[in-house]
Design a protein around this motif. Structure first.
Motif: not given
Length: 307
Positions: A133-142
């Motif tokens: 399951l792709w839970l969280s998409g790409f982000t530059s914010d940890p």
């Protein structure tokens, strides 16, 4: 009359001195030359050259991608099988804890540290039960990824479908396509870090053409941290070793890192593995050449990290 310089006799091979293998040059000589003095060890254009980052039979790995610090798109894949919830790891204070708890902490440390190194890096989170399951998409914010990281529970999983996991990843990414792979730096690379802890059953994997193409891309990396029972349960030893070997065989380029950690050992081992994954995949040495001691010949000692 000048005396000509002595040279090799007819029929003798002219030897070219190679750069020694050193800590700063772990692959040996990157400008390793053939007897003709040509770069790459092959001056005949009619002889097929190895693919970018491929293995060459009888020789060391060949890495032909610019070693640049381009942005990374890092996909963290976290196994949520019931094995991750068993309290087996020895924590820093001497108590026992489970692999999920330690994995969550080390993933947060990894993401935050990578962000400090280069704020262009992006992170995504995939959780793996029977399905991926792709839970969280790409982000530059940890903080965005970490907000999803701790609200997770383990489940009894009957199977692990590696093809399904790779297909989920393939559908969410677009790999760079460069005209000249050997000289033009990519705008970014994609790296998957799988934290896996299943022991039952042999890993079955028959990749489709699209998945195989993704795995062979010089801009895609598949790193694995495999948690296993080790010597605690001898009956599972053959099984986990076969699965670990299967993960190793996914890397046809020789450019990915794989680690195996015993759940019956100290939690520091898991943190150390994640720390070794901080290096940029285009700039780190091949894993067989990596050394983490400060001095040549120095024995590597375990040093506890601070959580």
């Amino acid at each position: 009359m000048e005396t000509p310089e002595p040279g090799p006799a007819d029929g003798e091979e002219h030897l070219v001195e190679l750069r020694p293998r050193t800590r700063s040059n772990p692959e040996g000589a990157e400008d390793r030359r053939s007897s003709t003095g040509s770069l790459g060890g092959n001056s005949n254009p009619n002889i097929a050259q190895p693919a970018v980052g491929s293995r060459v039979e009888g020789e060391e790995y060949q890495l032909r991608v610019p070693r640049v610090n381009c942005p990374e798109k890092v996909i963290i894949c976290l196994d949520l099988s019931e094995e991750m919830s068993l309290p087996k790891l020895e924590s820093f204070n001497g108590s026992t804890t489970n692999a999920l708890n330690i994995s969550q902490k080390m993933i947060e440390m990894f993401v935050r540290t990578k962000h400090k190194i280069d704020k262009r890096h992006e992170f995504a989170l995939v959780v793996v039960n029977d399905d991926a399951l792709w839970l969280s998409g790409f982000t530059s914010d940890p903080r965005e990824l970490c907000s999803c990281l701790y609200d997770l529970d383990t489940n009894v999983c009957e199977s692990f479908n590696l093809e399904d996991l790779l297909n989920v990843i393939r559908q969410k990414i677009e790999l760079p396509s460069m005209d000249n792979v050997q000289t033009v730096p990519p705008p970014y690379v994609v790296r998957t870090v799988l934290v896996y802890s299943r022991h039952a059953g042999r890993l079955q994997f028959s990749p489709s053409e699209a998945v195989s193409k993704m795995l062979q891309s010089p801009y895609f990396f598949f790193d694995v941290v495999y948690l296993h029972n080790g010597v605690e349960e001898q009956g599972d030893e053959a099984s986990w070793r076969e699965n670990y070997t299967s993960f190793c065989n996914l890397d046809s380029k020789g450019m990915c890192y794989r680690f195996e950690v015993s759940l019956s050992g100290p939690a520091i081992e898991l943190h150390n593995c994640m720390a070794k994954l901080l290096a940029h995949p285009l700039q780190r040495p091949f894993q067989s050449h990596a050394s983490y001691s400060l001095l040549e010949g120095e024995d590597v000692q375990d040093i506890e990290a601070t959580v």
